[in-house]
Design a protein around this motif. Sequence first.
Motif: not given
Length: 232
Positions: A209-226
């Motif tokens: 029904k387009d109702k939010p049921i979860g929210f997440g934040i992931t903080y990656f080291r900038g030199d470890y992700i592409k």
Amino acid sequence: MKNSIYCKIADDIRDKIISGELKTGDDLPSETALCSEYSTSRMTVRKGLTILSNDGYIYSIPGKGYFVQKPNYNKYTIFYSERNNLINDVDRIKLLSVDVVLPDDKLATNLRISKNRKIIRIRRLFYTQGDPMAYDLKYLVYQKGVPIIENEIENATFPEMMSNRASLYSLNKEIVMYAKMPGEEIKELLKMYDEVALFVVEQKLNDVKDKPIGFGITYFRGDYIKLHGVSQ
């Protein structure tokens, strides 16, 4: 099969658009002309044109016909996984804590709840080859009687955390990505001794029904992700 005629109509017109035979703004043959060309019904022709319209190749103007749509060069498909990217894979996850807390303003807004509504906060660290690469926070709307089992969520993806709350097929996900300099807490958790920016990924899970049921934040080291995206 007879029903595959509309697929052939869509494929033929799509090929002409991709090859440049039909250019942006060009009009397509009329439905009557396509019926004659493919010896089929108007309904079948419309099914083929609907496929092209849904895929963004053409658009219609009532009373005038169908025209080639200008491609959207700003639209990309990006594959995002918490555990895998072009330069590093998560090989271990450490569960730091599972707490019941009250939301701050940002969380209350994203989850569309009052600040008095309890939420579950899950804190994790992602490792690659022994080094912490990301600090992960997940927030679930608290539901009385729905248990959170720690050994099941430690290695779960965000949608998998929702498996006892909603069908995975009913979930849709919004994602926002941005860069941010780390604060002291995250520097310590990720052992960041150099001035390296974070690559932050925010995810919101909505139910059918387009109702939010979860929210997440992931903080990656900038030199470890592409990440890699492909235009459509």
